[in-house]
Design an enzyme around this catalytic site. Sequence first.
Site, mmCIF file in Angstrom:
data_model
loop_
_atom_site.group_PDB
_atom_site.id
_atom_site.type_symbol
_atom_site.label_atom_id
_atom_site.label_comp_id
_atom_site.label_asym_id
_atom_site.label_seq_id
_atom_site.Cartn_x
_atom_site.Cartn_y
_atom_site.Cartn_z
ATOM 1 N N HIS A 189 8.914 -15.599 25.662
ATOM 2 C CA HIS A 189 8.260 -16.932 25.270
ATOM 3 C C HIS A 189 10.206 -17.230 24.933
ATOM 4 O O HIS A 189 10.210 -18.293 23.660
ATOM 5 C CB HIS A 189 8.238 -17.148 23.737
ATOM 6 C CG HIS A 189 6.978 -16.182 23.829
ATOM 7 N ND1 HIS A 189 5.978 -16.631 23.901
ATOM 8 C CD2 HIS A 189 6.684 -14.948 23.494
ATOM 9 C CE1 HIS A 189 4.463 -15.731 24.294
ATOM 10 N NE2 HIS A 189 5.613 -14.652 23.648
ATOM 11 N N SER B 215 31.648 -34.982 37.711
ATOM 12 C CA SER B 215 30.099 -36.427 37.323
ATOM 13 C C SER B 215 31.418 -37.402 37.695
ATOM 14 O O SER B 215 32.509 -37.633 37.605
ATOM 15 C CB SER B 215 29.876 -36.488 35.653
ATOM 16 O OG SER B 215 29.556 -38.271 35.270
ATOM 17 N N LYS C 49 32.505 -33.704 32.428
ATOM 18 C CA LYS C 49 31.715 -33.274 32.794
ATOM 19 C C LYS C 49 31.618 -31.623 33.917
ATOM 20 O O LYS C 49 32.796 -32.103 34.839
ATOM 21 C CB LYS C 49 30.484 -33.615 33.437
ATOM 22 C CG LYS C 49 29.830 -34.338 32.170
ATOM 23 C CD LYS C 49 28.968 -33.482 31.694
ATOM 24 C CE LYS C 49 27.862 -33.931 32.440
ATOM 25 N NZ LYS C 49 26.390 -33.679 32.172
ATOM 26 N N GLU D 254 20.868 -25.616 40.352
ATOM 27 C CA GLU D 254 20.028 -26.749 40.718
ATOM 28 C C GLU D 254 19.295 -27.250 41.609
ATOM 29 O O GLU D 254 18.691 -26.852 41.759
ATOM 30 C CB GLU D 254 20.489 -28.182 39.782
ATOM 31 C CG GLU D 254 20.826 -27.758 38.000
ATOM 32 C CD GLU D 254 21.309 -29.234 37.708
ATOM 33 O OE1 GLU D 254 21.441 -29.440 35.885
ATOM 34 O OE2 GLU D 254 22.372 -29.546 38.387
#
Length: 462
Positions: free
Chosen positions: A157, A278, A284, A291
């Site tokens: 979980h 970024s 960043k 992804e």
Amino acid sequence: MKKNIASARINIESSKLLKELNDSLPFDKELFREDIIGSLAHSKMLAKQGIISSEDLELITKGLNELLEDIESGKIELNEGDEDIHMAIERLLTAKIGDAAKRVHTARSRNDQVATDFRLYVLNNNKEIARLLLELIESFINISKEHSDTLLPGMTHLQHAQPINFGYHMLAYASMFKRDYERFMSSYKRNNISPLGCAALAGTPHPIDRELTTNELGFKEPSLNCLDTVSDRDFALEILFNIATMMMHISRLSEEIILWSTSEFKFVTLSDKHATGSSIMPQKKNPDIPELLRGKTGRVNGNLVALLTVMKGLPLAYNKDTQEDKEGVFDSVKTAKLSLMVLKEMIDEMQVNKENMEAACRVGHLSATDLADYMVKNLNMPFRDAYHLVGNIVNKAEELGKDISELTYEELSSIDDRFAKDVIEVLDIRNSMNARESFGGTSTAKTIEQIEIMSNWIESQK
Ligand code: ARG
């Protein structure tokens, strides 16, 4: 007026829109190698059976080989104009060698021709993807070897559950990708059947030899029923399913890598080679690779559902709907191969932050189950009673602002006076991990055993 070589009774030029809808050359030119190899085998068989002359065979063989070279080198470009790759090759060969080229299509239809070309492509790619999977599994094994003693919170979980080691976690992925490998190989074996010689749907009255073309093209055997063979696309559906399942596995791992590289986890650091920045936030470093791998699962699932839907209403035998089989398969195959290569490079170079993984194991009372097991073994308590008592101990630890593994013997004895001194050992996180010695369990010894079994398996596949 230009006559279409694939239509004997249509005497006017096709509508532009019909051509745009109908022509598959823009995408099926991908199959030029398979198409030429198929024609070489077919012509060789025709000559051997006395259906064409050996002089014609010589011209055809030389012409096809030259075409193969010229297309490979880019000297000949396959542009629009021809309906599909089969008609393009026939036209180019005719321009090169004249009348002999017009005999190649004897005892053959584009229906068995395309089924052969596409099957060869799919079979080769089942093997190629399986090979890349073996390389990826080797990477997981190498990481496991280094980290069979690196503590990691095992989760259920997405909550801390029991301590495991990072090597064991990597081996879970090795096991997943081993199943994928076996799926690609079994699809390869099951579908290694030659459609060539099935002709349009019912076989041919020419005295062909299907065994000869089967051997020539490296298939295991000729297909049994021509009507089924020319409209069968199960082999394409299988590779699409195999890829969708494999990408789902890649996506699950990507999700973990994305989580692990957040500032909350910091379990791994991706190499700067595999991260992007970024355009506005100078600080960043984003995990675009995992992804994208997670995102690409969408298109491969779509390709599978699209072909299942194309096939579901088709009467026997060939229908033009089947032409819709190719783009999705090409796309899924390219996506699968690139994803496997990128994933391997990324995990090979990812930094594993051992200290952060181990520190995380001291949060969440990971050894609570061990304490209950201790009471069952040493105090002869029924598991359920022990379970409830440990619940109280966890509450007590929370009150003290400690993890259960940090409680002292005195603190434990104040809750229950039956504990012996050695109870402290079972609360230790590493001892907890190493206590799981059942087959397939997480202890370092069992992790090493799994590494050995996996390594032997890899060797057996080479
Ligand atoms: N381009 C077609 C395909 O990909 C080749 C087969 C055409 N056969 C036919 N009878 N029209 O399916």
